[in-house]
Design a protein around this motif. Structure first.
Motif, mmCIF file in Angstrom:
data_model
loop_
_atom_site.group_PDB
_atom_site.id
_atom_site.type_symbol
_atom_site.label_atom_id
_atom_site.label_comp_id
_atom_site.label_asym_id
_atom_site.label_seq_id
_atom_site.Cartn_x
_atom_site.Cartn_y
_atom_site.Cartn_z
ATOM 1 N N ALA A 203 99.702 -73.773 -33.247
ATOM 2 C CA ALA A 203 98.623 -72.766 -32.534
ATOM 3 C C ALA A 203 98.062 -72.379 -33.749
ATOM 4 O O ALA A 203 96.407 -72.450 -33.556
ATOM 5 N N ASP A 204 98.970 -72.154 -34.790
ATOM 6 C CA ASP A 204 97.842 -71.211 -35.918
ATOM 7 C C ASP A 204 97.304 -72.661 -37.114
ATOM 8 O O ASP A 204 96.533 -72.839 -37.246
ATOM 9 N N PHE B 39 96.167 -75.586 -35.541
ATOM 10 C CA PHE B 39 95.171 -75.651 -34.792
ATOM 11 C C PHE B 39 94.552 -74.707 -35.254
ATOM 12 O O PHE B 39 93.182 -75.395 -35.136
ATOM 13 N N GLY B 40 94.211 -74.036 -35.265
ATOM 14 C CA GLY B 40 93.447 -72.276 -35.531
ATOM 15 C C GLY B 40 92.365 -72.749 -37.100
ATOM 16 O O GLY B 40 91.071 -72.065 -36.336
ATOM 17 N N ARG B 41 93.547 -72.872 -37.504
ATOM 18 C CA ARG B 41 92.561 -73.215 -39.106
ATOM 19 C C ARG B 41 92.062 -74.623 -38.938
ATOM 20 O O ARG B 41 91.025 -74.520 -39.722
ATOM 21 N N LEU C 170 90.236 -74.973 -36.434
ATOM 22 C CA LEU C 170 89.271 -74.989 -35.311
ATOM 23 C C LEU C 170 88.377 -74.413 -36.755
ATOM 24 O O LEU C 170 86.767 -74.521 -36.932
ATOM 25 N N SER C 171 88.518 -73.710 -37.407
ATOM 26 C CA SER C 171 88.091 -72.938 -38.222
ATOM 27 C C SER C 171 86.675 -73.548 -39.674
ATOM 28 O O SER C 171 85.827 -73.655 -39.273
ATOM 29 N N ARG D 74 84.218 -75.232 -37.059
ATOM 30 C CA ARG D 74 83.322 -74.166 -36.831
ATOM 31 C C ARG D 74 82.383 -74.841 -38.127
ATOM 32 O O ARG D 74 80.757 -74.055 -37.566
#
Length: 204
Positions: A116-117, A119-121, A123-124, A127
């Motif tokens: 999840a971490d 993927f979050g990075r 995603l950033s 963005r």
């Protein structure tokens, strides 16, 4: 590896490269530090010395992968066919490197805090790319919340589902010709939509 032979790498880099390849093939949980050390031709004690733990080794591999993706994205020129350039970057990253594809597939599908971490990075990063796209094209602004997810789905979807998609596609999914056609289709979808200006936009 191509630019530098593994025998020329430092012990830390050799362990990281071996971990990347084994994590890509087997996944994190199924790979032991002893197996990583053996693949690197080094003592298992060096894993602890350089990374502290198996989790530390994984973090180093994640940083290496994210840094590589970031460096490739930094080469995208907003003034030189941004969408085409972005497609070529994706082709270089994933098309020519089954190890990178395998690593991301294992990590992102394992349903863990670490995945999840990561993927979050990603995603950033997506963005920031959406913001660059929006500033480069004089069109209606995309949905701020969902556009980064949509871009990632377009890029990562074939990577994550490669094994189930492949039997339904003529030729390798990540062959240059397939990548070029998929990139063109993605560009059309992002810039024009499936049906251009048709419809009133109220569909679900």
């Amino acid at each position: 590896m191509t630019a530098v032979e593994k025998s020329d790498l430092t012990g830390r880099a050799r362990l990281r490269e071996a971990a990347l390849e084994l994590f890509a093939e087997r996944g994190f949980e199924a790979t032991s530090t002893r197996a990583v050390a053996a693949a690197a031709g080094l003592s298992p004690a060096l894993v602890t010395r350089h990374f502290g733990s198996k989790e530390g080794l994984r973090a180093a591999v994640d940083e290496y992968v994210l840094d590589r993706i970031g460096r490739e994205l930094a080469e995208v020129d907003p003034n030189a066919g941004l969408m085409d350039s972005l497609g070529k970057v994706s082709a270089r990253l994933f098309g020519a490197d089954p190890v990178l594809r395998g690593y991301l597939r294992h990590v992102l599908l394992e349903d863990s805090v670490a995945s999840a971490d990561l993927f979050g990075r990603l995603l950033s990063g997506a963005r920031m790319e959406v913001e660059r796209l929006s500033s480069a094209y004089d069109q209606q602004e995309p949905d701020d919340e969902w556009a980064p997810f949509q871009v990632l789905c377009l890029i990562l979807g074939p990577l994550l589902m490669e094994r189930v998609m492949q039997p339904h596609h003529d030729g390798p999914l990540f062959a240059p010709q397939a990548l070029a056609r998929r990139s063109a289709a993605n560009q059309h979808l992002l810039l024009q939509g499936f049906y251009g200006s048709l419809g009133d936009g109220t569909g679900g």
